[in-house]
Scaffold this motif. Sequence first.
Motif, PDB file in Angstrom:
ATOM      1  N   GLY A   1       0.755  -1.170   0.083  1.00 13.98           N
ATOM      2  CA  GLY A   1      -0.044   0.106   0.020  1.00 13.98           C
ATOM      3  C   GLY A   1       0.832   1.338   0.131  1.00 13.98           C
ATOM      4  O   GLY A   1       0.514   2.386  -0.716  1.00 13.98           O
ATOM      5  N   ASN A   2       2.008   1.086   0.637  1.00 15.89           N
ATOM      6  CA  ASN A   2       2.945   2.169   0.691  1.00 15.89           C
ATOM      7  C   ASN A   2       3.716   2.430  -0.445  1.00 15.89           C
ATOM      8  O   ASN A   2       3.853   3.437  -1.110  1.00 15.89           O
ATOM      9  N   VAL A   3       3.860   1.315  -1.229  1.00 17.45           N
ATOM     10  CA  VAL A   3       4.287   1.427  -2.594  1.00 17.45           C
ATOM     11  C   VAL A   3       3.806   2.065  -3.382  1.00 17.45           C
ATOM     12  O   VAL A   3       3.892   2.733  -4.354  1.00 17.45           O
ATOM     13  N   LYS A   4       2.499   1.543  -3.466  1.00 14.91           N
ATOM     14  CA  LYS A   4       1.421   2.166  -4.295  1.00 14.91           C
ATOM     15  C   LYS A   4       1.246   3.637  -4.309  1.00 14.91           C
ATOM     16  O   LYS A   4       1.076   4.281  -5.274  1.00 14.91           O
ATOM     17  N   GLY A   5       1.581   4.283  -3.136  1.00 17.98           N
ATOM     18  CA  GLY A   5       1.718   5.645  -2.862  1.00 17.98           C
ATOM     19  C   GLY A   5       2.742   6.405  -3.525  1.00 17.98           C
ATOM     20  O   GLY A   5       2.777   7.474  -3.697  1.00 17.98           O
ATOM     21  N   LEU A   6       3.614   5.556  -3.880  1.00 19.64           N
ATOM     22  CA  LEU A   6       4.925   6.137  -4.518  1.00 19.64           C
ATOM     23  C   LEU A   6       4.980   6.301  -6.070  1.00 19.64           C
ATOM     24  O   LEU A   6       5.654   6.761  -6.761  1.00 19.64           O
ATOM     25  N   VAL A   7       4.097   5.293  -6.678  1.00 18.76           N
ATOM     26  CA  VAL A   7       3.914   5.129  -8.119  1.00 18.76           C
ATOM     27  C   VAL A   7       2.715   5.829  -8.805  1.00 18.76           C
ATOM     28  O   VAL A   7       1.755   6.467  -8.084  1.00 18.76           O
ATOM     29  N   PRO A   8       2.769   6.120  -9.946  1.00 13.66           N
ATOM     30  CA  PRO A   8       1.670   6.759 -10.576  1.00 13.66           C
ATOM     31  C   PRO A   8       0.296   6.022 -10.354  1.00 13.66           C
ATOM     32  O   PRO A   8       0.308   4.811 -10.568  1.00 13.66           O
ATOM     33  N   GLY A   9      -0.802   6.697 -10.513  1.00 13.53           N
ATOM     34  CA  GLY A   9      -2.197   6.088 -10.228  1.00 13.53           C
ATOM     35  C   GLY A   9      -2.744   6.598 -11.403  1.00 13.53           C
ATOM     36  O   GLY A   9      -2.481   7.411 -12.242  1.00 13.53           O
ATOM     37  N   PRO A  10      -4.152   6.251 -11.272  1.00 12.78           N
ATOM     38  CA  PRO A  10      -4.743   5.591 -10.403  1.00 12.78           C
ATOM     39  C   PRO A  10      -4.283   3.842 -10.487  1.00 12.78           C
ATOM     40  O   PRO A  10      -3.818   3.311 -11.352  1.00 12.78           O
ATOM     41  N   SER A  11      -4.462   3.075  -9.437  1.00 15.13           N
ATOM     42  CA  SER A  11      -4.011   1.648  -9.528  1.00 15.13           C
ATOM     43  C   SER A  11      -4.963   0.798  -8.185  1.00 15.13           C
ATOM     44  O   SER A  11      -5.399   1.576  -7.497  1.00 15.13           O
ATOM     45  N   ARG A  12      -4.617  -0.457  -8.237  1.00 18.09           N
ATOM     46  CA  ARG A  12      -5.646  -1.409  -7.334  1.00 18.09           C
ATOM     47  C   ARG A  12      -4.354  -2.279  -6.730  1.00 18.09           C
ATOM     48  O   ARG A  12      -3.420  -2.505  -7.440  1.00 18.09           O
ATOM     49  N   LEU A  13      -4.449  -2.479  -5.404  1.00 16.63           N
ATOM     50  CA  LEU A  13      -3.601  -3.515  -4.767  1.00 16.63           C
ATOM     51  C   LEU A  13      -4.365  -4.831  -4.504  1.00 16.63           C
ATOM     52  O   LEU A  13      -5.707  -4.690  -4.303  1.00 16.63           O
ATOM     53  N   SER A  14      -3.773  -5.927  -5.032  1.00 18.37           N
ATOM     54  CA  SER A  14      -4.118  -7.069  -4.907  1.00 18.37           C
ATOM     55  C   SER A  14      -4.205  -7.382  -3.237  1.00 18.37           C
ATOM     56  O   SER A  14      -3.897  -6.890  -2.512  1.00 18.37           O
ATOM     57  N   LEU A  15      -5.125  -8.344  -3.020  1.00 15.48           N
ATOM     58  CA  LEU A  15      -4.894  -9.125  -1.578  1.00 15.48           C
ATOM     59  C   LEU A  15      -3.481  -9.670  -1.585  1.00 15.48           C
ATOM     60  O   LEU A  15      -2.999 -10.306  -2.707  1.00 15.48           O
ATOM     61  N   PRO A  16      -2.950  -9.886  -0.390  1.00 24.57           N
ATOM     62  CA  PRO A  16      -1.939 -10.689  -0.461  1.00 24.57           C
ATOM     63  C   PRO A  16      -1.613 -12.040  -0.594  1.00 24.57           C
ATOM     64  O   PRO A  16      -2.771 -12.723  -0.327  1.00 24.57           O
ATOM     65  N   LEU A  17      -0.741 -12.629  -1.404  1.00 26.63           N
ATOM     66  CA  LEU A  17      -0.585 -13.996  -1.298  1.00 26.63           C
ATOM     67  C   LEU A  17       0.579 -14.649  -0.303  1.00 26.63           C
ATOM     68  O   LEU A  17       1.741 -13.775  -0.534  1.00 26.63           O
ATOM     69  N   VAL A  18       0.362 -15.563   0.159  1.00 30.06           N
ATOM     70  CA  VAL A  18       1.439 -15.931   1.251  1.00 30.06           C
ATOM     71  C   VAL A  18       1.659 -17.434   0.914  1.00 30.06           C
ATOM     72  O   VAL A  18       0.576 -18.287   0.579  1.00 30.06           O
ATOM     73  N   ALA A  19       3.089 -17.817   1.010  1.00 36.30           N
ATOM     74  CA  ALA A  19       3.155 -19.237   0.789  1.00 36.30           C
ATOM     75  C   ALA A  19       4.531 -19.660   1.694  1.00 36.30           C
ATOM     76  O   ALA A  19       5.245 -18.825   2.003  1.00 36.30           O
ATOM     77  N   ALA A  20       4.546 -20.984   1.979  1.00 35.41           N
ATOM     78  CA  ALA A  20       5.541 -21.301   2.559  1.00 35.41           C
ATOM     79  C   ALA A  20       6.649 -21.694   1.328  1.00 35.41           C
ATOM     80  O   ALA A  20       6.366 -22.040   0.291  1.00 35.41           O
ATOM     81  N   GLY A  21       7.919 -21.119   1.524  1.00 43.83           N
ATOM     82  CA  GLY A  21       9.205 -21.012   0.464  1.00 43.83           C
ATOM     83  C   GLY A  21       9.166 -19.756  -0.406  1.00 43.83           C
ATOM     84  O   GLY A  21       8.721 -18.852   0.261  1.00 43.83           O
ATOM     85  N   ARG A  22       9.574 -19.950  -1.537  1.00 45.43           N
ATOM     86  CA  ARG A  22       9.865 -18.608  -2.299  1.00 45.43           C
ATOM     87  C   ARG A  22       8.921 -18.390  -3.311  1.00 45.43           C
ATOM     88  O   ARG A  22       8.526 -19.468  -4.058  1.00 45.43           O
ATOM     89  N   PHE A  23       8.461 -17.311  -3.634  1.00 44.46           N
ATOM     90  CA  PHE A  23       7.451 -17.068  -4.703  1.00 44.46           C
ATOM     91  C   PHE A  23       8.275 -16.734  -6.058  1.00 44.46           C
ATOM     92  O   PHE A  23       9.236 -16.149  -5.989  1.00 44.46           O
ATOM     93  N   ALA A  24       7.863 -16.949  -7.217  1.00 42.98           N
ATOM     94  CA  ALA A  24       8.309 -16.498  -8.425  1.00 42.98           C
ATOM     95  C   ALA A  24       7.677 -15.402  -9.094  1.00 42.98           C
ATOM     96  O   ALA A  24       6.489 -15.227  -8.747  1.00 42.98           O
ATOM     97  N   HIS A  25       8.321 -14.267  -9.295  1.00 48.29           N
ATOM     98  CA  HIS A  25       7.694 -13.415  -9.816  1.00 48.29           C
ATOM     99  C   HIS A  25       7.470 -13.401 -11.510  1.00 48.29           C
ATOM    100  O   HIS A  25       7.931 -14.427 -12.025  1.00 48.29           O
ATOM    101  N   GLY A  26       6.574 -12.759 -11.971  1.00 46.07           N
ATOM    102  CA  GLY A  26       6.194 -12.768 -13.471  1.00 46.07           C
ATOM    103  C   GLY A  26       7.564 -12.764 -14.178  1.00 46.07           C
ATOM    104  O   GLY A  26       8.219 -12.040 -14.311  1.00 46.07           O
ATOM    105  N   SER A  27       7.377 -13.354 -15.510  1.00 41.10           N
ATOM    106  CA  SER A  27       8.543 -13.525 -16.417  1.00 41.10           C
ATOM    107  C   SER A  27       8.802 -12.128 -17.102  1.00 41.10           C
ATOM    108  O   SER A  27       9.793 -11.840 -17.595  1.00 41.10           O
ATOM    109  N   HIS A  28       7.799 -11.257 -16.918  1.00 39.77           N
ATOM    110  CA  HIS A  28       7.981  -9.955 -17.708  1.00 39.77           C
ATOM    111  C   HIS A  28       8.263  -8.915 -16.748  1.00 39.77           C
ATOM    112  O   HIS A  28       7.953  -7.641 -17.064  1.00 39.77           O
TER     113      HIS A  28
END
Length: 164
Positions: free
Chosen positions: A105-132
Amino acid sequence: MSAEQAAAAANPRADDVRTLTHQVWTTFLGEQIPLLFVEDNTFIPDWSASVTIRGAWDGMVSLETTRACAQRVTRALLGLDADADDLADADLVDAVGELVNMLGGNVKGLVPGPSRLSLPLVAAGRFAHGSHQARVVRLCSSWAGEPLDVTVHAGRATASREQR
């Protein structure tokens, strides 16, 4: 200014992400145990959480840490004694997810808007970010002697679909 230069200019700066991370940390976890920023962390995370930001700027904010740190964060957020019995994974999911949600939510305030913030995803282990997505900020830190990384990736994540 080229499109690439404009996109890069819209990305949050490391100093700003460091400042907001410190603010979130001290607001919700106090200053008794300081969040220390370090040069590098080399660890395999036991817990990861992320939120995505979609709109005029697209990206992802993630948090990775150890089980010990996630447990300590959970105890602090729930107001439990540091030596309280082992916590349920559901409690860790809630606490780590809430932290990444506040950071996102704080990062969202740093970048150009308008924008939406997703619900958090939490996992045991490491997440992979999108390939793009490209990493634009990585903050390595330590809290209570445990590693903790906050990373911001920019660019829209795209879903791949198999051709039939």
